[in-house]
Design an enzyme around this catalytic site. Structure first.
Site, short mmCIF file in Angstrom:
data_model
loop_
_atom_site.label_atom_id
_atom_site.label_comp_id
_atom_site.label_asym_id
_atom_site.label_seq_id
_atom_site.Cartn_x
_atom_site.Cartn_y
_atom_site.Cartn_z
N HIS A 1 -2.53 -11.43 -1.02
CA HIS A 1 -2.04 -10.18 -1.75
C HIS A 1 -1.86 -9.06 -0.54
O HIS A 1 -1.46 -7.90 -1.07
CB HIS A 1 -2.80 -9.63 -2.88
CG HIS A 1 -3.16 -10.46 -3.97
ND1 HIS A 1 -2.45 -11.26 -4.66
CD2 HIS A 1 -4.36 -11.06 -4.26
CE1 HIS A 1 -2.94 -12.07 -5.44
NE2 HIS A 1 -4.11 -12.16 -5.01
N GLU B 1 -3.80 -8.04 -16.28
CA GLU B 1 -2.26 -8.26 -16.40
C GLU B 1 -1.81 -9.84 -16.67
O GLU B 1 -2.56 -10.77 -16.04
CB GLU B 1 -1.53 -7.79 -15.29
CG GLU B 1 -1.35 -6.48 -15.04
CD GLU B 1 -1.00 -5.84 -13.55
OE1 GLU B 1 -0.53 -6.66 -12.81
OE2 GLU B 1 -0.93 -4.68 -13.26
N LYS C 1 -4.22 2.50 -11.25
CA LYS C 1 -3.35 1.55 -11.73
C LYS C 1 -2.95 1.71 -13.28
O LYS C 1 -2.15 1.45 -13.78
CB LYS C 1 -3.47 0.16 -11.38
CG LYS C 1 -3.41 -0.22 -9.66
CD LYS C 1 -3.51 -1.49 -9.42
CE LYS C 1 -4.25 -1.67 -8.09
NZ LYS C 1 -3.36 -1.33 -7.10
N ARG D 1 2.40 7.69 -0.69
CA ARG D 1 2.19 7.67 0.75
C ARG D 1 3.37 6.96 1.23
O ARG D 1 3.88 6.30 0.60
CB ARG D 1 0.88 7.36 1.13
CG ARG D 1 0.85 5.68 0.81
CD ARG D 1 -0.27 4.96 1.34
NE ARG D 1 -0.64 3.80 0.43
CZ ARG D 1 -0.26 2.63 1.06
NH1 ARG D 1 0.53 2.64 1.84
NH2 ARG D 1 -0.76 1.65 0.30
P1 ADP Z 1 -2.66 -3.52 -4.05
O1 ADP Z 1 -3.03 -2.04 -4.36
O2 ADP Z 1 -3.77 -4.18 -3.64
O3 ADP Z 1 -1.50 -3.42 -3.32
P2 ADP Z 1 -0.85 -4.50 -6.19
O4 ADP Z 1 -1.12 -4.30 -7.62
O5 ADP Z 1 0.31 -3.81 -5.57
O6 ADP Z 1 -2.34 -4.10 -5.76
O7 ADP Z 1 -0.80 -6.10 -5.87
C1 ADP Z 1 -1.07 -6.52 -4.59
C2 ADP Z 1 -0.18 -7.83 -4.91
O8 ADP Z 1 -0.65 -8.86 -5.71
C3 ADP Z 1 1.41 -7.88 -5.37
O9 ADP Z 1 2.15 -7.44 -4.18
C4 ADP Z 1 1.72 -9.19 -5.75
O10 ADP Z 1 1.95 -10.20 -4.74
C5 ADP Z 1 0.52 -9.65 -6.41
N1 ADP Z 1 0.33 -9.31 -8.02
C6 ADP Z 1 -0.02 -8.27 -8.42
N2 ADP Z 1 0.16 -8.11 -9.69
C7 ADP Z 1 0.57 -9.23 -10.15
C8 ADP Z 1 1.12 -9.91 -11.30
N3 ADP Z 1 0.72 -9.43 -12.28
N4 ADP Z 1 1.44 -11.28 -11.19
C9 ADP Z 1 1.51 -12.07 -10.14
N5 ADP Z 1 1.13 -11.34 -8.98
C10 ADP Z 1 0.82 -10.06 -8.78
P1 ADP Z 2 1.01 -1.26 2.17
O1 ADP Z 2 2.02 -1.82 1.18
O2 ADP Z 2 1.76 -0.20 3.04
O3 ADP Z 2 0.70 -2.42 3.15
P2 ADP Z 2 -1.84 -1.31 1.40
O4 ADP Z 2 -2.52 -0.98 0.39
O5 ADP Z 2 -2.17 -2.81 1.82
O6 ADP Z 2 -0.15 -0.90 1.69
O7 ADP Z 2 -2.54 -0.50 3.02
C1 ADP Z 2 -1.82 0.12 3.70
C2 ADP Z 2 -2.38 -0.12 5.21
O8 ADP Z 2 -3.76 0.63 5.17
C3 ADP Z 2 -2.97 -1.68 5.54
O9 ADP Z 2 -2.66 -1.99 6.78
C4 ADP Z 2 -4.38 -1.49 5.03
O10 ADP Z 2 -5.08 -2.68 5.78
C5 ADP Z 2 -4.83 -0.38 5.38
N1 ADP Z 2 -5.87 0.32 5.04
C6 ADP Z 2 -6.00 0.30 3.34
N2 ADP Z 2 -7.26 0.83 2.91
C7 ADP Z 2 -7.61 1.39 4.25
C8 ADP Z 2 -8.92 1.91 4.38
N3 ADP Z 2 -9.83 2.48 3.57
N4 ADP Z 2 -9.25 2.15 5.74
C9 ADP Z 2 -8.23 1.97 6.66
N5 ADP Z 2 -7.16 1.59 6.47
C10 ADP Z 2 -6.96 0.95 5.25
#
Ligand code: ADP
Ligand code: ADP
Ligand code: MG
Length: 664
Positions: free
Chosen positions: A243, A208, A124, A299
């Site tokens: 989240h 952030e 990130k 992906r």
């Molecule tokens: P992940 O890799 O776990 O998906 P993200 O950075 O995409 O991590 O954040 C997951 C969720 O957390 C986002 O969909 C949003 O709901 C919340 N989030 C992330 N960054 C922020 C932010 N700066 N302020 C508020 N909510 C956030």
């Molecule tokens: P998306 O935005 O597609 O939901 P996520 O980062 O939440 O992205 O992850 C995608 C999916 O993969 C989710 O269902 C999550 O639970 C699963 N996942 C994430 N990491 C792993 C892992 N290490 N092994 C198996 N499943 C995973």
């Protein structure tokens, strides 16, 4: 690098994943004439994706790191089966640059971006630095190399509280903490680092600005190896819990056309910064006005079907064509937005018990047909086992319609028409969620589910007249089917006089509802309190038509012992038939049993058989999702038996010990 070395035509595809996404990829690959190879763990021998593929290879033990995350075994499986390409799905190794590189080194086509692109976008922090250079709007924050406490504290101060402390390598909502004041920062960093180290092997943090009450908006992109890059509109994924997305829709009901064009252009710019190849998603948070880049997922995403339904594009087909080295078949202005799509993630989990995963065998799996704008991407079938080793998502239900309102109705109807048993699912919760007035009105933010949890998981409504009559109809219908196969509306099998039969039902631990069936000579009636109702029943597949008070309506019914599942025009009802011969009363039912409240592992047995116990004395300890729970004597008595031992993995409801009350 010569791209024909990376992307070229192939005939056999190995899918390095399991569950619904493996099944979904196999479906398109098969339609494109490819031979498919599944991989599986010991826990997944009988899984649906294994049955669907042309060939399947056992990787190893159930634990993901011994099977689905084992790069060596995966490459070996490809070699053994002559697979020439690997589709990683989502989760597992899908965003692992070393895996993409290992595929390339083994002469396999990796269906996705190059390892270098993944490395650039995978962190990130790194991707935010790239986006900053490319002029993509970012959430204000710190994403530098230095990780000492003073630097992070200064950065947080500068950004201004509240801030979000986030693992640079994070995913799935883990390694993230909201910090509202300087005093909370130190401990939050320590615990986020600990979680990130354990989950991702990397504890670097970024800071952030925490956007209050934000929306999550993301854009689907796809690039080919000829320099073409397209955006396929956006998805709104604001309905989240911890989240993690729960409901996703496309297009976003929040954006107007000008905002839509702005966010899609920003996404193309973001992906363009690394000349991106393959399918990917650019994620943004929005304060309702502007959007800010948070990360790129390199992906296919769980929620890709909503994009497919509004564009008519099969994203897996396009992924495979890009992997073949082909150019994308359409230009940007040929990608059209049609109607609205909404998806619900169906999980094996119990919303009323803090969304605890539910494991066990799926005894009933009845989902509606995929017609009328409904699509179901499932990874499980009736009889399959849901194991505790993997993500508990069973299926996705996706509805399309010309308008958002109708799409929501279709999805809700699909959810209500579903009957899954043996495990607990979040289906009723999903129904409650998408029909909530604020969701219909799109008056939501990412904290909505948490705030409304009590409403969304509230007890089912009490059964009304229609449901009680339907319950009696279901029981008698079932008895007649097994007894003599005669249509039961010819209720004349008792030739003499009027007879009566009393029934009593309840929902959970709620009050008993009584209803009496009058039958024998003359038309049968049902009596509830003072009211006597004429009725008629015509059995059909999965239930019957019930005419009550002159109104005919469809009832779906399933009977499992004394448990009845009904769906009437008022929704779904789970009723318990109180056995008139069982001498069952609410107090007695199960009161002397010590049963597992949730699936878990027995970690300690604290009392011996035969011991006298005070009320509240500890009997045994269960570990449930890393939390310990001690089960205690419900009253003073003697521990008659212990039905488990340390190390046992037990399912919800299983009896673990019996206490006999001392007869005072
Ligand atoms: P992940 O890799 O776990 O998906 P993200 O950075 O995409 O991590 O954040 C997951 C969720 O957390 C986002 O969909 C949003 O709901 C919340 N989030 C992330 N960054 C922020 C932010 N700066 N302020 C508020 N909510 C956030
Ligand atoms: P998306 O935005 O597609 O939901 P996520 O980062 O939440 O992205 O992850 C995608 C999916 O993969 C989710 O269902 C999550 O639970 C699963 N996942 C994430 N990491 C792993 C892992 N290490 N092994 C198996 N499943 C995973
Ligand atoms: Mg994300």
């Amino acid at each position: 690098m010569d791209r024909s070395k990376l992307y070229r035509r192939f005939r056999t595809l190995l899918i390095a994943n399991r569950g619904e996404i493996a099944c979904r990829v196999i479906r398109t690959a098969r339609a494109m004439g490819l031979r498919t190879v599944a991989v599986y763990s010991e826990a997944d021998r009988d899984a649906m994706h294994v049955a669907l593929a042309d060939e399947a290879v056992l990787l190893g033990p159930a634990r993901a790191r011994d099977s689905y995350l084992n790069v060596e075994r995966l490459i070996e499986a490809a070699r053994k089966t002559g697979a020439e390409a690997v589709h990683p799905g989502y989760g597992f190794l899908s965003e692992n640059a070393e895996f993409a590189q290992a595929c390339f080194d083994a002469g396999l086509v990796f269906v996705g971006p190059t390892a270098a692109m993944m490395t650039a976008m995978g962190s990130k922090s790194g991707s935010k630095a790239l986006m900053e250079k490319a002029g993509v709007p970012l959430v204000p924050g710190y994403h530098g190399e230095a990780q000492d406490e003073a630097t992070l504290a200064k950065a947080a101060e500068k950004v201004g509280f509240p801030v979000l402390v986030k693992a640079s390598a994070g995913g799935g909502g883990r390694g993230m903490r909201i910090v509202r004041s300087a005093a909370e920062l130190g401990p939050a960093i320590v615990s986020a680092k600990r979680e990130a180290k354990a989950a991702f092997g990397d504890d670097r943090m970024l800071i952030e600005k925490y956007v209050d009450n934000p929306r999550h908006i993301e854009v689907q992109v796809i690039g080919d190896s000829h320099g073409n890059l397209l955006s396929l509109f956006e998805r709104e994924c604001t309905l989240q819990r911890r989240h993690q997305k729960v409901i996703e829709e496309a297009p976003s009901p929040t954006l107007n056309p000008a905002q839509r064009e702005t966010v899609c252009a920003a996404a193309r710019k973001a992906a363009g910064a690394v000349n991106y190849v393959g399918a990917g998603t650019i994620e943004f948070v929005s304060d309702g006005k502007d959007v800010f880049f948070i990360e790129m997922n390199t992906r296919l995403q769980v929620e890709h079907p909503v994009t497919e339904l509004i564009t008519g594009v099969d994203l897996v087909e396009w992924q495979l064509r890009v992997a073949f080295g082909e150019a994308l078949p359409l230009k940007q202005d040929e990608i059209r937005l049609n109607g609205h799509a909404i998806e619900a993630r169906v999980y094996a989990e119990n919303p009323t018990k803090n969304f605890m995963p539910s494991v066990g065998k799926i005894s009933t799996w009845r989902l509606p047909a995929e017609t009328g704008g409904l699509r179901i991407d499932a990874g499980y079938r009736e009889g399959d086992a849901v194991s505790p080793y993997y993500d508990a998502m069973l299926a996705k239900m996706i509805a399309w319609a010309p308008t958002r309102d109708v799409a929501i109705e279709r999805l809700n109807r699909g959810l209500e028409d579903s009957d899954v048993r043996g495990i607990v699912t979040n289906i009723p919760f999903l129904s409650a969620l998408i029909t909530h007035p604020k969701v219909r009105a799109n008056a939501i933010d990412t904290g909505f589910i948490e705030r409304e949890l009590a409403v969304l998981t509230s007890a089912a409504p009490a059964p009304g007249e229609l449901e009680l009559c339907a319950a009696v109809a279901a029981i008698v219908n079932d008895e007649r089917k097994t007894a003599q196969n005669s249509p039961w509306h010819t209720f004349g099998w008792m030739p003499v006089g009027r007879r009566q039969r009393g029934f009593s039902f309840r929902v959970g631990h709620g009050p008993e509802h009584k209803i009496t069936l009058n039958y024998g000579s003359g038309p049968s009636t049902l009596v509830i309190g003072e009211r006597e109702l004429a009725f008629a029943v015509v059995p059909k597949d999965g239930g019957f038509d019930l005419t009550l008070d002159g109104v005919k309506s469809q009832v779906a019914a399933v009977i499992d012992g004394h448990e009845l599942y009904l769906r009437t025009r008022n929704g779904r009802f789970d009723l318990h038939w109180v056995d008139p011969f069982g001498g069952e009363t609410e107090e007695q039912a199960g009161a002397d049993k010590i049963a597992a409240p949730l699936p878990g592992t027995v970690v300690a047995v604290l009392a011996e058989e035969g011991a006298s116990l005070e009320k509240g004395a500890p009997i045994l300890t269960l570990e449930v999702m890393k939390m310990e729970q001690t089960l205690r004597a419900p009253y003073a008595g003697v521990l008659k038996s212990i039905k488990c031992k340390v190390g046992d993995i037990v399912q919800e409801g299983v009896e673990l010990a019996v206490v006999e009350a001392s007869g005072e």
